[in-house]
Design a protein around this motif. Structure first.
Motif, mmCIF file in Angstrom:
data_model
loop_
_atom_site.group_PDB
_atom_site.id
_atom_site.type_symbol
_atom_site.label_atom_id
_atom_site.label_comp_id
_atom_site.label_asym_id
_atom_site.label_seq_id
_atom_site.Cartn_x
_atom_site.Cartn_y
_atom_site.Cartn_z
ATOM 1 N N GLU A 356 -3.031 7.475 17.166
ATOM 2 C CA GLU A 356 -1.400 7.133 17.413
ATOM 3 C C GLU A 356 -0.629 8.634 17.314
ATOM 4 O OE1 GLU A 356 -0.082 4.061 17.856
ATOM 5 O OE2 GLU A 356 -2.317 3.636 18.126
ATOM 6 N N LEU A 358 1.799 11.223 16.041
ATOM 7 C CA LEU A 358 1.668 11.812 14.493
ATOM 8 C C LEU A 358 3.078 12.741 14.523
ATOM 9 C CD1 LEU A 358 0.314 12.334 11.845
ATOM 10 C CD2 LEU A 358 -1.230 14.218 12.974
ATOM 11 N N GLU A 360 6.546 13.686 17.045
ATOM 12 C CA GLU A 360 7.364 13.651 18.178
ATOM 13 C C GLU A 360 8.551 14.523 18.136
ATOM 14 O OE1 GLU A 360 8.411 9.510 18.199
ATOM 15 O OE2 GLU A 360 6.351 8.896 18.930
ATOM 16 N N THR A 380 4.890 14.962 22.327
ATOM 17 C CA THR A 380 4.246 14.006 21.582
ATOM 18 C C THR A 380 2.877 14.585 20.999
ATOM 19 O OG1 THR A 380 5.594 12.042 22.248
ATOM 20 C CG2 THR A 380 3.476 11.797 20.760
ATOM 21 N N ARG A 382 -0.592 13.538 19.264
ATOM 22 C CA ARG A 382 -1.252 12.295 18.509
ATOM 23 C C ARG A 382 -2.563 12.650 17.752
ATOM 24 N NH1 ARG A 382 0.011 7.987 21.632
ATOM 25 N NH2 ARG A 382 1.128 8.408 23.504
ATOM 26 N N GLU A 383 -2.696 11.744 16.649
ATOM 27 C CA GLU A 383 -3.834 12.207 15.742
ATOM 28 C C GLU A 383 -5.308 12.644 16.497
ATOM 29 O OE1 GLU A 383 -4.447 8.658 13.701
ATOM 30 O OE2 GLU A 383 -2.992 9.241 12.134
ATOM 31 N N ARG A 416 10.471 14.456 14.303
ATOM 32 C CA ARG A 416 10.036 13.694 13.239
ATOM 33 C C ARG A 416 8.454 13.629 13.060
ATOM 34 N NH1 ARG A 416 10.300 7.159 14.381
ATOM 35 N NH2 ARG A 416 9.053 7.183 16.427
ATOM 36 N N ARG A 418 5.080 11.812 11.206
ATOM 37 C CA ARG A 418 4.347 10.516 10.537
ATOM 38 C C ARG A 418 3.601 10.944 9.443
ATOM 39 N NH1 ARG A 418 0.136 7.162 11.156
ATOM 40 N NH2 ARG A 418 -0.678 8.173 13.201
ATOM 41 N N GLY A 422 2.298 6.196 7.040
ATOM 42 C CA GLY A 422 2.650 5.555 7.901
ATOM 43 C C GLY A 422 4.377 5.627 8.116
ATOM 44 N N ALA A 423 4.940 6.229 7.332
ATOM 45 C CA ALA A 423 6.412 6.265 7.125
ATOM 46 C C ALA A 423 6.766 7.659 8.041
ATOM 47 C CB ALA A 423 7.080 6.535 5.865
ATOM 48 N N TRP A 424 7.930 7.619 8.705
ATOM 49 C CA TRP A 424 8.332 8.724 9.717
ATOM 50 C C TRP A 424 9.233 9.603 8.782
ATOM 51 C CZ3 TRP A 424 6.390 10.396 14.052
ATOM 52 C CH2 TRP A 424 5.529 9.509 14.876
#
Length: 601
Positions: A356, A358, A360, A380, A382-383, A416, A418, A422-424
């Motif tokens: 997902e 990570l 952005e 973006t 991603r993991e 931002r 993550r 899971g919080a941004w």
């Protein structure tokens, strides 16, 4: 062993006046006793100043602000309220900390000589305030230390007044030992590592999660509290305080000079500097008297010039490394020969799948006046992904990295990240991004040159632990991963370009980040080093760290990247998998020109 030697040296220094004074001053004039009290007092003040001026590199010339606060607190609480000086010292230290924070908050925004000048200005302001409020401070006439309650003399440890003058030596030595112990504890703690990092390279320190302003405030406060305690005792010892003595600029300069002569940033250097200079200057002043008024200043100047010309790192900074090599068996290190290939991947270790988002960045714009460095850039990460960022020189890639790591605020848009839960979050400072799990390297490599390779990596490890033992363990593990185990005890300044780049990657990895920003880590490397760098980045990716890499070595970028974004003139002109980017006419035109784009088409 080193601790035992240090304790033995302190014990010898404590015994020295009790053994020496009866031999050289059999009549008990008190002259040499006064010299030793002065040595211990100035050594304590120099150790306290060194926490700020040596460890943190903040050249404060207003340190006697806190010396005077301590002196006045002890005397005024004694005179007006009948309180013992020990309580006055505690109150003075608390007030000194508050004043230090008040002064440091605006002054620490200044750099170089402007910071030093601002501390001198505050010193003069406080001296004038002490003169103005004469009902409390005695004004320019000064304030005597009360020695009687009615007809009863205040004598004893409670009042710091003695008939047996040896007691003054004990208190002065105790203050010096306290300042030395605090200095040692600070230097060997996470705070000490952070202070040295800020002194060496503040931007690199911020990249490993250091709140530069916060740690400098802490150093200011600790230094102020210790100096105030010394001022309380010395004011009582002198039996009289006045603004010219307690808030003296020459005294502040002398204290800084003792640390400079002994070795800035070393734990014991301030004591050695004081031991060298004070006896000579005080003896000259005592023996020559009024016939050579001011000669002690000439002595200070001559010693300072001699040390700066012959030992620019001070007594301890210059002699200490030689003694280690001579008696400690520490050999010179050939950094090129001791760099090893990165540790191989563990058998059966597989790359984790891309997951997902990570990190952005959306619609980033950065303007410097009329110059638009980045314009509406969105990416973006991603993991488990390696995201390559390419573009010609001056395209805005490093500006993008500075926006992604908090070193520059965007003119518009935002970034931002993550978190693991899971919080941004949207950090707005380098240490905020570091706390969110973002680590970075720099285009121009920035090791902390005055520290060893181990200590450099420990600075990254301290991001996740306060324990120096744990940080050392992490540093050794990361050093093995990047092939620097053989150089752990070498100074960072001795490394080759390739070694320095590995060190910076190691420092970032020690933070245990989730996102790693690599800014041209292969620039200037030979083909063998480039291949090792590629393998290292693959190993980092396979460990679960997502990577954004700026690079000009196109073969490496194409081999490493899962996704590539291309920036030109601050704009994102293309993005996609490496196979598409390699054939994209807009990318070819950006690098080689329009005619090559047509030829490729």
């Amino acid at each position: 062993m080193r601790v035992a030697l240090a304790l033995g040296g302190l014990a010898a220094l404590f015994a020295l006046p009790f053994w020496l004074i009866p031999a050289i001053d059999p009549e008990g004039s008190g002259f040499w006793q006064h010299i030793f009290v002065t040595i211990f007092v100035f050594a304590a003040m120099a150790c306290a100043w060194n926490i700020l001026g040596g460890f943190a590199g903040q050249l404060s010339l207003g340190q006697t602000i806190f010396y005077g606060i301590g002196g006045y607190a002890g005397a005024m609480l004694n005179q007006h309220f009948g309180l013992i000086p020990w309580f006055g010292g505690i109150v003075g230290a608390a007030v000194a900390v508050a004043v230090a924070v008040f002064i440091a908050w605006p002054c620490l925004r200044l750099r170089g000589p402007f910071f030093a000048l601002s501390t001198i200005a505050f010193l003069e302001v406080i001296r004038l305030l002490a003169i103005h409020f004469k009902d409390f401070t005695g004004g320019s006439a000064g304030l005597p230390v009360p020695m009687f309650v009615g007809t009863e003399m205040r004598i004893g440890w409670a009042w710091m007044l003695f008939r047996e003058k040896e007691n003054y030596l004990i208190i002065a030595f105790g203050l010096m030992a306290l300042a030395l112990a605090v200095s040692w504890l600070v230097r060997n703690s996470r705070l000490g590592f952070y202070l040295v990092a800020v002194r060496e390279r503040e931007d690199a320190a911020r990249a490993v999660g250091v709140n530069a302003t916060g740690v400098k405030l802490a150093a200011f406060a600790i230094s102020a509290a210790l100096t105030s305690l010394v001022g309380t005792f010395h004011g009582i010892y002198l039996n009289f305080i006045d603004p010219e003595t307690m808030f003296s600029l020459p005294t502040a300069i002398q204290v800084a000079m003792f640390a400079l002569i002994g070795g800035l940033g070393t734990v014991t250097g301030p004591i050695w500097g004081t031991l060298l200079v004070v006896p000579i200057a005080e003896a000259a002043r005592g023996w020559l008297g009024a016939a050579a008024n001011g000669l002690h200043g000439l002595v200070y100047g001559l010693v300072l010039v001699g040390v700066v010309l012959t030992m620019p790192k001070g007594l301890v900074g210059s002699i200490g490394p030689w003694l280690k090599r001579r008696f400690g068996g520490v050999a010179e290190v050939d950094s090129a020969a001791r760099i090893q290939p990165p540790a191989p991947a563990a058998p059966g270790e597989e790359r984790p799948p891309v997951g997902e988002p990570l990190l952005e960045a959306r619609n980033l714009v950065k303007k410097f006046g009329g110059l638009v460095a980045t314009s509406d850039v969105s990416i973006t990460l991603r993991e488990g992904e390696v995201l390559g960022v390419i573009g010609p020189n001056g395209a805005g890639k490093t500006t993008l990295f500075n926006l992604l790591s908090g070193f520059l605020p965007p003119s518009s848009g935002g970034v931002r990240v993550r978190l693991a839960d899971g919080a941004w979050v949207s950090p707005n400072s380098p240490h905020g991004f570091a706390a969110a799990g973002v680590a970075r390297t720099f285009q121009i490599v920035q090791p902390f040159t005055g520290l060893s390779v181990r200590e450099n990596i420990m600075l990254g490890a301290f991001h996740g632990t306060r324990s120096a033992v744990e940080a050392r363990r992490i540093a050794e593990e990361v050093a093995a991963t990047v092939g620097l185990t053989g150089l752990l005890d070498a100074e960072a300044r001795s490394l080759t370009v390739g070694g320095a780049k590995r060190l910076e990657v190691a420092r970032a990895l020690a933070m245990k980040p989730r996102v790693l920003l690599l800014d041209e880590v292969m620039a200037g490397l030979n083909p063998a080093d480039v291949q090792q760098a590629v393998e290292l980045i693959k190993r980092v990716r396979d460990s679960g760290v997502s990577v954004i890499a700026i690079e000009h070595v196109m073969a490496a970028v194409m081999a490493l990247s899962d996704h590539i974004v291309v920036i030109n003139s601050g704009r994102l002109i293309a993005e996609g998998p490496p196979s598409e980017i390699a054939r994209n006419p807009a990318v070819i035109e950006a690098y080689l020109g329009e005619e090559y784009a047509h030829a490729a088409a």
